[in-house]
Enzyme design. Structure first.
Site, PDB file in Angstrom:
ATOM      1  N   ARG A  43      54.541   2.416  11.875  1.00 47.31           N
ATOM      2  CA  ARG A  43      53.367   2.757  12.537  1.00 47.31           C
ATOM      3  C   ARG A  43      52.205   2.917  11.651  1.00 47.31           C
ATOM      4  O   ARG A  43      51.104   3.267  12.858  1.00 47.31           O
ATOM      5  CB  ARG A  43      54.757   4.327  13.399  1.00 47.31           C
ATOM      6  N   ASP A 103      50.878   2.722  -1.035  1.00 49.34           N
ATOM      7  CA  ASP A 103      50.946   3.337  -2.569  1.00 49.34           C
ATOM      8  C   ASP A 103      51.616   2.638  -3.583  1.00 49.34           C
ATOM      9  O   ASP A 103      51.381   1.951  -4.681  1.00 49.34           O
ATOM     10  CB  ASP A 103      52.007   4.268  -1.628  1.00 49.34           C
ATOM     11  N   LYS A 131      45.657   3.751  -3.015  1.00 51.65           N
ATOM     12  CA  LYS A 131      45.606   3.940  -3.933  1.00 51.65           C
ATOM     13  C   LYS A 131      46.355   4.097  -5.822  1.00 51.65           C
ATOM     14  O   LYS A 131      47.618   3.078  -6.007  1.00 51.65           O
ATOM     15  CB  LYS A 131      47.098   5.288  -4.052  1.00 51.65           C
TER      16      LYS A 131
HETATM   17  P1  IMP Z   1      54.627   1.867  -0.695  1.00 55.19           P
HETATM   18  O1  IMP Z   1      54.904   2.994  -1.576  1.00 55.19           O
HETATM   19  O2  IMP Z   1      53.238   1.135  -1.450  1.00 55.19           O
HETATM   20  O3  IMP Z   1      55.685   1.139  -0.243  1.00 55.19           O
HETATM   21  O4  IMP Z   1      54.239   2.504   0.844  1.00 55.19           O
HETATM   22  C1  IMP Z   1      55.174   3.042   1.908  1.00 55.19           C
HETATM   23  C2  IMP Z   1      54.672   3.616   2.910  1.00 55.19           C
HETATM   24  O5  IMP Z   1      54.269   5.550   2.519  1.00 55.19           O
HETATM   25  C3  IMP Z   1      53.481   4.059   3.198  1.00 55.19           C
HETATM   26  O6  IMP Z   1      53.385   2.538   4.397  1.00 55.19           O
HETATM   27  C4  IMP Z   1      52.733   4.524   4.557  1.00 55.19           C
HETATM   28  O7  IMP Z   1      53.390   4.796   5.015  1.00 55.19           O
HETATM   29  C5  IMP Z   1      53.305   6.022   3.564  1.00 55.19           C
HETATM   30  N1  IMP Z   1      52.296   6.443   2.368  1.00 55.19           N
HETATM   31  C6  IMP Z   1      52.085   6.780   0.834  1.00 55.19           C
HETATM   32  N2  IMP Z   1      51.079   7.123   1.081  1.00 55.19           N
HETATM   33  C7  IMP Z   1      51.160   8.372   2.226  1.00 55.19           C
HETATM   34  C8  IMP Z   1      50.033   8.747   2.157  1.00 55.19           C
HETATM   35  O8  IMP Z   1      48.918   9.556   1.406  1.00 55.19           O
HETATM   36  N3  IMP Z   1      49.342   9.372   3.540  1.00 55.19           N
HETATM   37  C9  IMP Z   1      50.393   8.785   4.577  1.00 55.19           C
HETATM   38  N4  IMP Z   1      51.507   8.258   3.919  1.00 55.19           N
HETATM   39  C10 IMP Z   1      51.514   7.548   2.847  1.00 55.19           C
END
Ligand code: IMP
Ligand code: MG
Length: 176
Positions: A43, A103, A131
Site C-alpha cells: 500500500r 530496505d 536505505k
Molecule cells: P524490502 O526490505 O526492501 O523488501 O522492503 C520491504 C518493505 O518494508 C517495504 O516495501 C516497506 O513496506 C517496508 N519498510 C521498510 N523500511 C520501512 C520504513 O522505514 N518505513 C516504512 N516501511 C518500511
C-alpha cells in the site's frame, strides 16, 4: 487525541520538489514511448504514485500490485509473497514500477524477477527512498528520490502498523 508531530526527515516541499524532478526526468526518458505503464506497489506507494503520475507528461496507464514481506525466519527465496496481482497483461508494455521504499531490496528483487518474466517491452523502477546500508540483495533503481539512513520512517504513504500514512512529510519514528 492529537499525536505530537514527528521529527521531519524530508519536508513536504522537499518531497514535492523531488517528485516534480522525477516526473520531468521520466517524461524526457520515455518521450519516444507511446505509453508508459505505471505499477504502484500497495500500500505504501499510493501517494507517491498519485503525485508522480499526475505530473508525467506522456500517456500512461496505472495498475497496482500488493505484496507482503514475511517476517524474520522466512527463507530468502520466499521472503516476499504476492497478495494481489495486476489486473492487466504487461506484455510489450513499457513498465515502470513505483515503490515507496527499498530496505533489504527483496521486494524490488521479487518484482523485477516476476514482472520481467511476463515479457514487458521494458522494465524500470522508480523509488522514493532507499536505505543503502540495509540492502541485502543487489537492487536496480532507475529513478531515485532520496537516500536515507537506517531509520524507520513514516508518512507520504509509509506506515508503522498502518499508522501515519497520510502525513504530508516523511518523519522519523523513534523506538521502533
Ligand atoms: P524490502 O526490505 O526492501 O523488501 O522492503 C520491504 C518493505 O518494508 C517495504 O516495501 C516497506 O513496506 C517496508 N519498510 C521498510 N523500511 C520501512 C520504513 O522505514 N518505513 C516504512 N516501511 C518500511
Ligand atoms: Mg512498499
Amino acid at each position: 487525541m492529537v499525536a505530537a508531530p514527528l521529527e521531519p526527515l524530508l519536508t513536504a516541499s522537499e518531497i514535492q520538489r523531488r517528485v516534480s524532478e522525477l516526473a520531468q526526468e521520466i517524461s524526457r526518458d520515455y518521450a519516444q514511448a507511446e505509453e508508459i505503464f505505471m505499477i504502484g506497489v500497495l500500500r505504501g506507494a499510493f501517494i507517491f504514485l498519485a503525485d508522480l503520475s499526475r505530473q508525467i507528461e506522456i500517456s500512461r496507464r496505472i495498475d497496482f500490485i500488493a505484496l507482503a514481506s514475511y517476517d524474520e525466519g522466512a527463507t530468502r527465496a520466499d521472503a516476499v509473497r504476492l497478495i494481489m496481482d495486476l489486473r492487466s497483461d504487461i506484455r510489450d508494455q513499457h513498465v515502470l514500477i513505483v515503490e515507496d521504499i527499498v530496505d533489504t531490496g527483496r521486494t524490488l528483487e521479487y518484482l523485477m524477477n516476476s514482472l520481467s518474466a511476463r515479457g514487458p517491452a521494458s522494465l524500470r523502477s522508480c523509488v522514493l527512498v532507499r536505505k543503502p546500508s540495509r540492502h541485502e540483495v543487489p537492487v536496480s533503481i532507475d529513478y531515485l528520490g532520496f537516500e536515507i539512513p537506517d531509520l524507520w520512517v513514516v508518512g507520504y504513504g509509509l506506515d508503522y502498523a498502518d499508522q501515519h500514512r497520510t502525513l504530508p512529510y516523511i518523519g522519523i519514528l523513534e523506538n521502533v
